[in-house]
Write an enzyme that holds these catalytic residues in place. Structure first.
Site, PDB file in Angstrom:
ATOM      1  N   HIS A 105     -52.496 -15.268 -38.676  1.00  0.00           N
ATOM      2  CA  HIS A 105     -51.772 -16.536 -38.543  1.00  0.00           C
ATOM      3  C   HIS A 105     -51.581 -16.812 -37.062  1.00  0.00           C
ATOM      4  O   HIS A 105     -50.736 -16.221 -36.410  1.00  0.00           O
ATOM      5  CB  HIS A 105     -50.423 -16.460 -39.256  1.00  0.00           C
ATOM      6  CG  HIS A 105     -50.544 -16.423 -40.734  1.00  0.00           C
ATOM      7  ND1 HIS A 105     -50.594 -17.562 -41.500  1.00  0.00           N
ATOM      8  CD2 HIS A 105     -50.655 -15.388 -41.596  1.00  0.00           C
ATOM      9  CE1 HIS A 105     -50.716 -17.233 -42.773  1.00  0.00           C
ATOM     10  NE2 HIS A 105     -50.761 -15.915 -42.855  1.00  0.00           N
ATOM     11  N   LYS A 165     -60.008  -2.887 -30.724  1.00  0.00           N
ATOM     12  CA  LYS A 165     -61.243  -3.077 -29.955  1.00  0.00           C
ATOM     13  C   LYS A 165     -62.339  -2.253 -30.613  1.00  0.00           C
ATOM     14  O   LYS A 165     -62.074  -1.223 -31.221  1.00  0.00           O
ATOM     15  CB  LYS A 165     -61.050  -2.631 -28.510  1.00  0.00           C
ATOM     16  CG  LYS A 165     -60.057  -3.505 -27.781  1.00  0.00           C
ATOM     17  CD  LYS A 165     -59.958  -3.175 -26.328  1.00  0.00           C
ATOM     18  CE  LYS A 165     -58.959  -4.163 -25.732  1.00  0.00           C
ATOM     19  NZ  LYS A 165     -58.607  -3.930 -24.399  1.00  0.00           N
TER      20      LYS A 165
END
Length: 194
Positions: A105, A165
């Site tokens: 969101h 990552k």
């Protein structure tokens, strides 16, 4: 060898029978399971779940967005959400209570599309970036995999880690954010500290 009680054996028979009607090529689906957007989910043979798992697929282009390879196994209370693309390879093992989502969101990447903190979180525009989990990956208990990452083939992610990552292949990664601490050396056939 595992010993199951009569009640456990009956439960497994129930799950195997009922699972055939959910995903015919699954090995075993333990119920309850929460499926949202099933038509946008593709699973392959050998699919196995624990109890209480939640799979969500919200495709904007009406294509399959959650794709799971052969011999995939997830344990109890795993939650996977796909909006853009979550592709999970073959022979992937997920411990319990894992969260994998290619969307969130709002946007928080430090650019012109960033969401404002005074806006209502549930009303923020949903942003999505693909996730790819390659073959032979093992994710430990309570791991979270965030949008836009690739986890390389043969990699292990330790319990309670957050993958924010991409991780290379054949490493052991731990922490928040997850970072490689060991790499497999094919010459010595051993895991070595990085």
């Amino acid at each position: 060898m595992r010993q199951y009680s009569l009640i456990q054996i009956l439960y497994l028979i129930y799950c195997k029978s009922r699972g055939f009607f959910v995903f015919p090529n699954a090995r075993l689906i333990r119920f309850p399971i929460d499926l949202r957007g099933k038509r946008f989910i593709k699973i392959s043979k050998g699919f196995t779940t624990g109890k209480g798992c939640r799979l969500e697929a919200y495709s904007v282009n009406k294509q399959k967005v959650l794709i799971i390879g052969d011999n995939f196994q997830m344990n109890d209370y795993v939650h996977i959400t796909a909006m853009n693309s979550v592709v999970i390879g073959n022979n992937v093992l997920l411990a319990s209570k894992i969260y994998i989502s290619d969307c969130s969101h709002g946007s928080y990447s430090g650019d012109a599309f960033d969401s404002h903190p005074s806006s209502i979180p549930k009303d923020r525009k949903i942003h999505s970036r693909p996730i790819h989990i390659e073959d032979n990956v093992w994710l430990g208990e309570f791991v979270s995999v965030l949008p836009g990452v690739t986890i390389g083939r043969g990699t292990i992610v330790g319990a309670n880690s957050v993958v924010s990552k991409s991780l290379p292949e054949n490493v052991i990664a731990v922490g928040i954010p997850a970072k490689p601490i060991k790499k497999f050396n094919f010459e010595t056939q051993s895991w070595e500290k990085i």
